[in-house]
Design a protein around this motif. Sequence first.
Motif, mmCIF file in Angstrom:
data_model
loop_
_atom_site.group_PDB
_atom_site.id
_atom_site.type_symbol
_atom_site.label_atom_id
_atom_site.label_comp_id
_atom_site.label_asym_id
_atom_site.label_seq_id
_atom_site.Cartn_x
_atom_site.Cartn_y
_atom_site.Cartn_z
ATOM 1 N N ALA A 158 0.841 -1.203 0.000
ATOM 2 C CA ALA A 158 0.000 0.000 0.000
ATOM 3 C C ALA A 158 0.876 1.253 0.000
ATOM 4 C CB ALA A 158 -0.932 -0.002 1.214
ATOM 5 N N VAL A 159 1.956 1.215 0.755
ATOM 6 C CA VAL A 159 2.873 2.353 0.812
ATOM 7 C C VAL A 159 3.559 2.539 -0.552
ATOM 8 C CG1 VAL A 159 5.084 3.084 1.806
ATOM 9 C CG2 VAL A 159 3.231 2.343 3.306
ATOM 10 N N ASP A 160 4.000 1.449 -1.146
ATOM 11 C CA ASP A 160 4.597 1.525 -2.491
ATOM 12 C C ASP A 160 3.603 2.123 -3.502
ATOM 13 O OD1 ASP A 160 6.921 0.411 -1.598
ATOM 14 O OD2 ASP A 160 6.702 -1.506 -2.633
ATOM 15 N N HIS A 161 2.382 1.623 -3.438
ATOM 16 C CA HIS A 161 1.318 2.087 -4.341
ATOM 17 C C HIS A 161 1.123 3.604 -4.214
ATOM 18 C CE1 HIS A 161 -2.588 1.354 -6.501
ATOM 19 N NE2 HIS A 161 -2.950 2.441 -5.838
ATOM 20 N N ALA A 162 1.269 4.112 -2.997
ATOM 21 C CA ALA A 162 1.043 5.544 -2.763
ATOM 22 C C ALA A 162 2.171 6.404 -3.317
ATOM 23 C CB ALA A 162 0.893 5.802 -1.258
ATOM 24 N N VAL A 163 3.353 5.807 -3.474
ATOM 25 C CA VAL A 163 4.522 6.612 -3.851
ATOM 26 C C VAL A 163 4.933 6.398 -5.305
ATOM 27 C CG1 VAL A 163 6.945 7.079 -3.278
ATOM 28 C CG2 VAL A 163 5.321 6.563 -1.448
ATOM 29 N N GLY A 202 -4.411 8.401 -11.969
ATOM 30 C CA GLY A 202 -4.865 7.468 -12.986
ATOM 31 C C GLY A 202 -5.007 6.023 -12.551
ATOM 32 N N LYS A 203 -4.859 5.753 -11.285
ATOM 33 C CA LYS A 203 -5.085 4.377 -10.810
ATOM 34 C C LYS A 203 -5.910 4.439 -9.524
ATOM 35 C CE LYS A 203 -0.701 4.155 -8.354
ATOM 36 N NZ LYS A 203 0.524 3.452 -8.021
ATOM 37 N N PRO A 204 -6.381 3.274 -9.028
ATOM 38 C CA PRO A 204 -7.230 3.323 -7.834
ATOM 39 C C PRO A 204 -6.494 3.969 -6.658
ATOM 40 C CG PRO A 204 -7.250 1.129 -8.822
ATOM 41 C CD PRO A 204 -6.211 1.909 -9.548
ATOM 42 N N SER A 205 -7.226 4.767 -5.884
ATOM 43 C CA SER A 205 -6.654 5.337 -4.665
ATOM 44 C C SER A 205 -6.290 4.191 -3.714
ATOM 45 C CB SER A 205 -7.681 6.271 -4.026
ATOM 46 O OG SER A 205 -8.911 5.581 -3.853
ATOM 47 N N VAL A 206 -5.492 4.471 -2.708
ATOM 48 C CA VAL A 206 -4.978 3.401 -1.837
ATOM 49 C C VAL A 206 -6.103 2.643 -1.129
ATOM 50 C CG1 VAL A 206 -3.530 2.859 0.167
ATOM 51 C CG2 VAL A 206 -2.727 4.503 -1.525
ATOM 52 N N THR A 217 -8.635 12.642 -18.293
ATOM 53 C CA THR A 217 -7.422 13.419 -18.507
ATOM 54 C C THR A 217 -6.713 13.674 -17.184
ATOM 55 O OG1 THR A 217 -8.670 14.540 -20.219
ATOM 56 C CG2 THR A 217 -6.526 15.478 -19.677
ATOM 57 N N LEU A 218 -7.509 13.946 -16.164
ATOM 58 C CA LEU A 218 -6.941 14.361 -14.885
ATOM 59 C C LEU A 218 -6.449 13.171 -14.062
ATOM 60 C CD1 LEU A 218 -6.471 17.000 -13.437
ATOM 61 C CD2 LEU A 218 -8.712 16.804 -12.391
ATOM 62 N N GLY A 219 -7.033 11.987 -14.277
ATOM 63 C CA GLY A 219 -6.615 10.813 -13.515
ATOM 64 C C GLY A 219 -7.130 10.809 -12.091
ATOM 65 N N LYS A 220 -8.071 11.696 -11.797
ATOM 66 C CA LYS A 220 -8.720 11.699 -10.482
ATOM 67 C C LYS A 220 -10.079 12.371 -10.646
ATOM 68 C CE LYS A 220 -6.616 16.035 -8.862
ATOM 69 N NZ LYS A 220 -5.824 16.707 -7.842
ATOM 70 N N PRO A 221 -10.965 12.268 -9.673
ATOM 71 C CA PRO A 221 -12.305 12.848 -9.832
ATOM 72 C C PRO A 221 -12.227 14.355 -10.058
ATOM 73 C CG PRO A 221 -12.189 11.452 -7.871
ATOM 74 C CD PRO A 221 -10.789 11.614 -8.370
#
Lengths: 291, 291
Positions: free
Chosen positions: B30-35, B93-97, B219-223
């Motif tokens: 999860a930490v890797d995913h966040a960084v 652009g990917k799922p939040s943690v 385009t933004l990769g987030k809401p």
Amino acid sequence: MPVSQRIETALRRALDAAGAGAAPRKLVSAVDHAVLPGGARIRPTILMAVARACGEDRPALSDRAAAALELIHCASLVHDDLPCFDNADLRRGKPSVHRAFSEPLAVLAGDSLIVMAFDVLGRADRKDAARVLDLIRCLSTRTGLPNGICAGQGWESEFEIDLRAYHRAKTGSLFMAACEMGALSAGQAPENWTDMGALIGEAFQVADDLRDALLDKETLGKPVQQDDLHGRPNVVAELGVDGAVARLRDILAGAIASIPSCEGEAALAGMVRAQAEQIVPKLPQRTRFAG
Amino acid sequence: MPVSQRIETALRRALDAAGAGAAPRKLVSAVDHAVLPGGARIRPTILMAVARACGEDRPALSDRAAAALELIHCASLVHDDLPCFDNADLRRGKPSVHRAFSEPLAVLAGDSLIVMAFDVLGRADRKDAARVLDLIRCLSTRTGLPNGICAGQGWESEFEIDLRAYHRAKTGSLFMAACEMGALSAGQAPENWTDMGALIGEAFQVADDLRDALLDKETLGKPVQQDDLHGRPNVVAELGVDGAVARLRDILAGAIASIPSCEGEAALAGMVRAQAEQIVPKLPQRTRFAG
């Protein structure tokens, strides 16, 4: 000034700095709520006792170390109580932070407390910079990954729990930090003190399991039988009450035996005995810690 | 080694240390995913540019400072995305943690990242201890209470928002930290660099408001349109698109003008212009930053 008063003063000073100026008031109140009034302040009390046993020569630095450690502990309680973990309504006999304020403010209060802990150390006298850096490194090691309290809590999300790593990280870490940081604030090497911290942590874990299994919510000031509810391992389930009490007695004897030879050895042994009485305060008489 | 590679290497080193040994694997992931992979790494890039402009004499220390700052930024994104705040499903652009792992792991990942930031600094060479302590104090000031990013996020829970304090704390803090920590890692006084950080933060806020108002989610990769949704103040609502773009241009000119006289002044001005292009990357042509 008595140790307990030194701890409260150092915490009060940190909280005042956090609430200064144009800070958002609700978050400041949530942080205060998480820290005051405190519980037994066992971790900073141990830290102070070890510092004294090591010939404490920088009391202002021990004060900061003690406050920093307690702030991390308070942060962990606030986040552990969140709905996504224990979903606890009560803590120290009053509403948990997310119940008294809100979930967003509880997340932020925990975050702010973690930062405050490092801030308190970072603001120590620059003439002690090397020693302060050692304290910061010790606190971060015992708090974060790979095996601090964050890791300990993280084990609860794994399919298979490494029980020893789990307990050592979740409960042991901050007791190891207490002993190590006590030595470090007095300029002594921390390594000789790690075992004592780990053993006190183990004792505390057993005591906590006993309280969780035996006491009612009102006496404890927080929800009970959380271990059963959350399917967490518990030494009482494993050994029974008498077995757990015997285990507790053995561990504490080990902790006292592990105290390195030093000036304040006897006083420190006395303190561990006193803390032992505190961590099993209101059990039925037969389960009191006698030795 | 190019700056971007130095930043990634320093982050990778911190993540490897966090994942060492018997750490709980999901939390480590999860930490890797966040960084990783990162966003534009704007804050650490600014930090490095300021350090260079200040005659960087401890590159290893700037690397640590840059990594620490980015880790705090990542922590803030993880916690801001939580259901109790923005409830965002997407980030970079990917799922939040919390969507990719779970809410408990997202809370813990954020906590672990905050601790890692201070750990990275705490493990710097002890011969630079005084300078490291300044960096730690700067980072804690810009992160916690009374006016760091925790305070900034805390303002959203108040009945009445102090708008200036809100923006300055929520978005400005880490840009101020970037400039100040750049100077500090090179052994220079941070005060002259605060304004530049505050102005870049303001520019970034305006750019973010523009993107939130104009771009689509893909385009933004987030809401998008989160400000409207959460009733947050937004400069586009206040000034319109053209007004906001003009404001952005003014602020960036001010940021460049605020650069203190130093060896690398011209190079730094070029970097701010380049960052300005980055923070408004995909707006319709007329809204590009020209100056």
